[in-house]
Design a protein around this motif. Sequence first.
Motif, PDB file in Angstrom:
ATOM      1  N   PRO A   8       2.464 129.293  91.503  1.00  9.62           N
ATOM      2  CA  PRO A   8       3.139 130.157  90.926  1.00  9.62           C
ATOM      3  C   PRO A   8       3.977 129.692  89.780  1.00  9.62           C
ATOM      4  CG  PRO A   8       3.290 130.737  92.868  1.00  9.62           C
ATOM      5  CD  PRO A   8       2.720 129.314  92.882  1.00  9.62           C
ATOM      6  N   ARG A   9       4.701 128.335  89.970  1.00  9.52           N
ATOM      7  CA  ARG A   9       5.649 127.587  89.259  1.00  9.52           C
ATOM      8  C   ARG A   9       4.906 126.939  88.139  1.00  9.52           C
ATOM      9  NH1 ARG A   9       9.381 125.625  93.889  1.00  9.52           N
ATOM     10  NH2 ARG A   9       7.368 125.195  94.609  1.00  9.52           N
ATOM     11  N   MET A  10       3.746 126.406  88.398  1.00  8.20           N
ATOM     12  CA  MET A  10       3.142 125.656  87.355  1.00  8.20           C
ATOM     13  C   MET A  10       2.451 126.893  86.234  1.00  8.20           C
ATOM     14  SD  MET A  10      -0.108 122.829  87.847  1.00  8.20           S
ATOM     15  CE  MET A  10      -1.196 123.923  87.875  1.00  8.20           C
ATOM     16  N   ASN A  11       2.187 127.946  86.859  1.00  6.13           N
ATOM     17  CA  ASN A  11       1.732 128.990  86.094  1.00  6.13           C
ATOM     18  C   ASN A  11       2.634 129.470  85.208  1.00  6.13           C
ATOM     19  OD1 ASN A  11       0.002 131.058  85.584  1.00  6.13           O
ATOM     20  ND2 ASN A  11       0.764 132.545  87.308  1.00  6.13           N
ATOM     21  N   ASN A  12       3.929 129.648  85.623  1.00  9.59           N
ATOM     22  CA  ASN A  12       4.932 129.864  84.345  1.00  9.59           C
ATOM     23  C   ASN A  12       5.025 128.833  83.279  1.00  9.59           C
ATOM     24  OD1 ASN A  12       6.696 131.701  83.272  1.00  9.59           O
ATOM     25  ND2 ASN A  12       8.663 130.469  84.106  1.00  9.59           N
ATOM     26  N   TRP A  13       4.842 127.595  83.840  1.00  7.85           N
ATOM     27  CA  TRP A  13       4.911 126.477  82.927  1.00  7.85           C
ATOM     28  C   TRP A  13       3.791 126.370  81.726  1.00  7.85           C
ATOM     29  CZ3 TRP A  13       4.073 120.448  83.885  1.00  7.85           C
ATOM     30  CH2 TRP A  13       4.791 119.722  82.730  1.00  7.85           C
ATOM     31  N   SER A  14       2.579 126.812  82.246  1.00  9.96           N
ATOM     32  CA  SER A  14       1.422 126.920  81.517  1.00  9.96           C
ATOM     33  C   SER A  14       1.631 128.178  80.458  1.00  9.96           C
ATOM     34  CB  SER A  14       0.215 127.597  82.225  1.00  9.96           C
ATOM     35  OG  SER A  14       0.098 126.711  83.404  1.00  9.96           O
ATOM     36  N   PHE A  15       2.334 129.117  80.786  1.00  8.12           N
ATOM     37  CA  PHE A  15       2.493 130.147  79.651  1.00  8.12           C
ATOM     38  C   PHE A  15       3.686 129.519  78.687  1.00  8.12           C
ATOM     39  CE2 PHE A  15       5.469 133.230  77.569  1.00  8.12           C
ATOM     40  CZ  PHE A  15       4.704 133.658  76.859  1.00  8.12           C
ATOM     41  N   TRP A  16       4.690 129.124  79.420  1.00  9.24           N
ATOM     42  CA  TRP A  16       5.928 128.794  78.251  1.00  9.24           C
ATOM     43  C   TRP A  16       5.792 127.476  77.338  1.00  9.24           C
ATOM     44  CZ3 TRP A  16       9.363 131.788  76.528  1.00  9.24           C
ATOM     45  CH2 TRP A  16       9.829 132.801  77.026  1.00  9.24           C
ATOM     46  N   ILE A  17       4.665 126.638  77.635  1.00 11.21           N
ATOM     47  CA  ILE A  17       4.332 125.871  76.711  1.00 11.21           C
ATOM     48  C   ILE A  17       3.765 126.348  75.394  1.00 11.21           C
ATOM     49  CG2 ILE A  17       2.708 123.991  76.280  1.00 11.21           C
ATOM     50  CD1 ILE A  17       2.853 123.104  79.134  1.00 11.21           C
ATOM     51  N   LEU A  18       3.128 127.292  75.677  1.00 15.31           N
ATOM     52  CA  LEU A  18       2.441 128.001  74.488  1.00 15.31           C
ATOM     53  C   LEU A  18       3.318 128.630  73.268  1.00 15.31           C
ATOM     54  CD1 LEU A  18      -0.583 130.297  75.735  1.00 15.31           C
ATOM     55  CD2 LEU A  18      -0.389 127.914  74.577  1.00 15.31           C
ATOM     56  N   PRO A  19       4.491 129.249  73.361  1.00 13.05           N
ATOM     57  CA  PRO A  19       5.140 129.547  72.294  1.00 13.05           C
ATOM     58  C   PRO A  19       5.723 128.439  71.419  1.00 13.05           C
ATOM     59  CG  PRO A  19       5.882 130.972  74.249  1.00 13.05           C
ATOM     60  CD  PRO A  19       4.851 129.970  74.728  1.00 13.05           C
ATOM     61  N   PHE A  20       6.247 127.366  72.362  1.00 13.46           N
ATOM     62  CA  PHE A  20       6.613 126.076  71.794  1.00 13.46           C
ATOM     63  C   PHE A  20       5.604 125.363  70.941  1.00 13.46           C
ATOM     64  CE2 PHE A  20       9.842 126.653  75.189  1.00 13.46           C
ATOM     65  CZ  PHE A  20      10.957 126.365  74.417  1.00 13.46           C
ATOM     66  N   ALA A  21       4.463 125.255  71.650  1.00 15.69           N
ATOM     67  CA  ALA A  21       3.205 124.645  70.729  1.00 15.69           C
ATOM     68  C   ALA A  21       3.017 125.438  69.422  1.00 15.69           C
ATOM     69  CB  ALA A  21       1.938 124.660  71.537  1.00 15.69           C
ATOM     70  N   PHE A  22       2.843 126.898  69.600  1.00 14.94           N
ATOM     71  CA  PHE A  22       2.643 127.570  68.000  1.00 14.94           C
ATOM     72  C   PHE A  22       3.607 127.673  67.274  1.00 14.94           C
ATOM     73  CE2 PHE A  22      -0.854 128.655  70.738  1.00 14.94           C
ATOM     74  CZ  PHE A  22      -1.954 128.728  69.605  1.00 14.94           C
ATOM     75  N   ALA A  23       5.109 127.604  67.903  1.00 10.93           N
ATOM     76  CA  ALA A  23       6.167 127.383  66.947  1.00 10.93           C
ATOM     77  C   ALA A  23       5.980 126.061  66.020  1.00 10.93           C
ATOM     78  CB  ALA A  23       7.478 127.118  67.759  1.00 10.93           C
ATOM     79  N   MET A  24       5.601 125.019  66.780  1.00 14.39           N
ATOM     80  CA  MET A  24       5.167 123.772  66.064  1.00 14.39           C
ATOM     81  C   MET A  24       4.135 123.903  65.305  1.00 14.39           C
ATOM     82  SD  MET A  24       5.532 120.239  67.811  1.00 14.39           S
ATOM     83  CE  MET A  24       4.118 119.482  68.267  1.00 14.39           C
ATOM     84  N   MET A  25       2.990 124.392  65.627  1.00 17.66           N
ATOM     85  CA  MET A  25       1.861 124.696  64.728  1.00 17.66           C
ATOM     86  C   MET A  25       2.391 125.504  63.512  1.00 17.66           C
ATOM     87  SD  MET A  25      -1.584 124.439  64.904  1.00 17.66           S
ATOM     88  CE  MET A  25      -2.641 125.233  66.180  1.00 17.66           C
ATOM     89  N   SER A  65      10.437 131.460  95.099  1.00 13.46           N
ATOM     90  CA  SER A  65      11.099 132.245  94.252  1.00 13.46           C
ATOM     91  C   SER A  65      11.337 131.723  92.907  1.00 13.46           C
ATOM     92  CB  SER A  65      12.334 132.213  94.845  1.00 13.46           C
ATOM     93  OG  SER A  65      13.111 131.250  94.895  1.00 13.46           O
ATOM     94  N   GLN A  66      12.194 132.517  92.005  1.00  9.40           N
ATOM     95  CA  GLN A  66      12.205 132.042  90.593  1.00  9.40           C
ATOM     96  C   GLN A  66      12.512 130.688  90.606  1.00  9.40           C
ATOM     97  OE1 GLN A  66      15.245 134.582  88.593  1.00  9.40           O
ATOM     98  NE2 GLN A  66      13.622 135.775  87.820  1.00  9.40           N
ATOM     99  N   SER A  67      12.142 130.126  89.433  1.00 10.31           N
ATOM    100  CA  SER A  67      12.536 128.657  89.202  1.00 10.31           C
ATOM    101  C   SER A  67      13.013 128.450  87.710  1.00 10.31           C
ATOM    102  CB  SER A  67      11.317 127.868  89.627  1.00 10.31           C
ATOM    103  OG  SER A  67      11.408 126.478  89.089  1.00 10.31           O
ATOM    104  N   ARG A  68      13.931 127.481  87.345  1.00 11.77           N
ATOM    105  CA  ARG A  68      13.971 127.054  86.113  1.00 11.77           C
ATOM    106  C   ARG A  68      13.383 125.887  85.534  1.00 11.77           C
ATOM    107  NH1 ARG A  68      20.148 128.778  85.598  1.00 11.77           N
ATOM    108  NH2 ARG A  68      20.121 130.268  86.970  1.00 11.77           N
ATOM    109  N   TRP A  69      12.552 125.346  86.474  1.00 16.05           N
ATOM    110  CA  TRP A  69      12.016 123.942  85.980  1.00 16.05           C
ATOM    111  C   TRP A  69      11.025 124.358  84.835  1.00 16.05           C
ATOM    112  CZ3 TRP A  69      15.243 120.573  86.813  1.00 16.05           C
ATOM    113  CH2 TRP A  69      15.841 120.535  88.261  1.00 16.05           C
ATOM    114  N   PRO A  70      10.000 125.175  84.945  1.00 16.50           N
ATOM    115  CA  PRO A  70       9.015 125.364  84.099  1.00 16.50           C
ATOM    116  C   PRO A  70       9.532 125.692  82.653  1.00 16.50           C
ATOM    117  CG  PRO A  70       8.444 126.914  85.940  1.00 16.50           C
ATOM    118  CD  PRO A  70       9.894 126.228  86.341  1.00 16.50           C
ATOM    119  N   ILE A  71      10.509 126.457  82.424  1.00  9.27           N
ATOM    120  CA  ILE A  71      10.997 126.793  80.961  1.00  9.27           C
ATOM    121  C   ILE A  71      11.471 125.231  80.492  1.00  9.27           C
ATOM    122  CG2 ILE A  71      13.118 127.948  81.787  1.00  9.27           C
ATOM    123  CD1 ILE A  71      11.537 129.308  78.827  1.00  9.27           C
TER     124      ILE A  71
END
Lengths: 527, 293
Positions: free
Chosen positions: A111-128, B10-16
Amino acid sequence: MTTLKHSVEAEHHHGPAKGLSRWFYTTNHKDIGSMYLWFSFAMFLTGGCMALMIRAELFQPGLQLIQPDFFNQMTTMHGLIMVFGAVMPAFVGLANWMIPMMIGAPDMALPRMNNWSFWILPFAFAMMLSTLFMAGGAPNFGWTFYAPLSTTYAPPSVTFFIFAVHMMGISSIMGAINIIATILNLRAPGMTMMKLPLFVWTWLITAFLLIAVMPVLAGVVTMMLMDIHFGTSFFNAAGGGDPVLFQHVFWFFGHPEVYIMILPAFGIVSEIIPTFARKRLFGYASMVYATASIAFLSFIVWAHHMFTVGMPLVGEVFFMFSTMLIAVPTGVKVFNWVATMFRGSMTFETPMLFALAFVVLFTIGGFSGLMLAIAPADFQYHDTYFVVAHFHYVLVPGAVFSIMAGAYYWLPKWTGNMYSEALGKWHFWLSFVGVNITFFPMHFIGLAGMPRRIPDYALQFADFNAIASVGAFIFGFSQLLFLYIVIRCIRGGDKATDEVWEDPEGLEWTVASPAPYHTFSEPPLVK
Amino acid sequence: MSSEAYYVPSQSRWPILASIALFLLAYGAGSMINGLSSEESGSGGMILLAGAVLMALILIGWFGNVINESMSGLYSEQMDRSFRWGMSWFIFSEVMFFAAFFGTLFYVRTLAVPWLGGEGEKGVSNMLWEGFQAQWPLMTTPDMEQFPGPQQVIDPWHLPLLNTVLLVASSFTVTVAHKALKNNSRNNIVLWLAVTVMLAGAFLFFQAAEYIEAYEELGLTLHAGIYGATFFVLTGFHGLHVTLGTFMLLVIWLRVLRGHFEPENHFGFEAVAWYWHFVDVVWIGLFLFVYIL
């Protein structure tokens, strides 16, 4: 074991966190799915505005609104944004929302990596998107970024384009790993592989394709970077390299990529048609095998994008016949969808309308693909509007319609409210008419010889171009209606039942509407 | 199994935070590289550095979190399987990354360069540089002014052979360490992991020596035409992966010193070992196709 249970229960009592931190720090597949979907829609509108700028310029022959270099930037950014920003994230969003619910899992596997996968995108497209404001302008070499246009003759912003592509690749690979791990490892007891809903099956295979080809894309942009800045000669014949090499490596990524954008669409349509035909899906196993065959074939057909670059005859022939083979498993799929509807008790709610339009219009795109597959004929079609018509037919009334169909199909499950059926039908018919007015005439002007990626054209193409531009504006603005329908559905409406539709198949319809924040804290039993 | 509850963190700050760090890395690298080409001094280097430091801190924190969760027994067997699938597919993605460069090498060697030399159906491309002779390694490029070919290439039977021995040996020593971990003989794990890290360090040292020799004595550079390009991109990315793998081994070694890992439960160790074997296999491919053949 006890601590383990405890931690889940502690989590279970909490609803979503309050405020923005819910979205920044979330590990919940539904939150992340929603973010993917909203991001995708924002990119869809952004890329759409660029398309409308292109169509506005092409409304008449001559240069009216924008200069050729900016026109090229628009075609490039439109393609990149729609492929990597709109279609792919929309499918990942649907996967995030639905796959855990469909297989009886509590969430995604990581689940944490899942959130990382998403949040990379807005930054990538901001740069693009920031490249539009850089000296020399945004990338202007087409979304396929062929060398040497993208190396020797590229604007300086190409460096940021390369790193943006790297970021998207990282995001996609992590997202795909997560989906595979979820499907292979988090199925509820009794959910055997051959009981998986087809949307899950198609995504499993799509995720495999993503992991196989996104690294190749990373490799090819890395070689570009080296050629531009570090003096290598991968794509420069003066040093013994070959610009055609770029095309080979790019399309080795690119062809599986186009199936990445259509296999999940097959999955969605295979979920929707049985529900509204009130019959089981015809030929489940053959659907699975057909999907796997298409995925396998996607690796050995890439050079059909390159028939005119000068390949040895044996290459032309091999890639022509391997490409035509794709029609076999695709034909199996279309046959199965039709057979599912045969003698069904059909009703035509909005998701079904989009799914039906998908079957018909995607098939048109498939047929024009077959025409393009014929190597000797392709010399006439290559780089004309016929190609533009072909891939827009498979991507817009193909991939995009399936996403819309999926959104209407699952909206009541997500929000707990029914969307307005009347407005949904309006949205469908406007989109359906708009899309055909836009892209159907392109077949004709393409066959007549109008080249793609050109801001001006000969007078004999004027009428069809004007018609296509009108259609594009109809289609584009009707998507604002979609936005309104979705927001209205989120804010209220008739309460949806848990089943939503009449006796649909799948675990997602056994949970409440709206689906609880944590769906299954303990695995359900699948018979 | 069926009644086992799931673990959802639970919630995590690392990804952002990691996304911000990745953005700084990418934006900084882009600005710095563009600055190099246009010979302007910019803030790219500083942004890149900030991104690198932030990313390092995040990796330490995030992995620290995961290690703590693992040590306090929060992970079920199912979680362990998720990690295994995750690592396997990650390594597969790395395989495909190298496949792109190996594919490039094969295409250039067997098709593009012979065609430029006038062979086969596309031999007309010889018109571009008449008299150009196809050869591999490509010592004389079509345009020797723009891309001066190398005077000599690396002799596979000196440093590369030594490096092959070192890396294959390190694959053995990491396996010995794994066996020791399964038998719970802690001193042996520490010893054999240390040997592995030292072999890795020696490999990297000789690789660096080889690069210096290539640049200073052989004229084999990034500018030296397609041979130099494929040589450096393949061995360079491999070297970067060895460096990463060495860091991973070091972390595992430190964790062993702290008493982490049990004979039955040590996926962190295995993941690094898998990665190390992968790096080793890539080297075998390099030794064969880049150096010898």
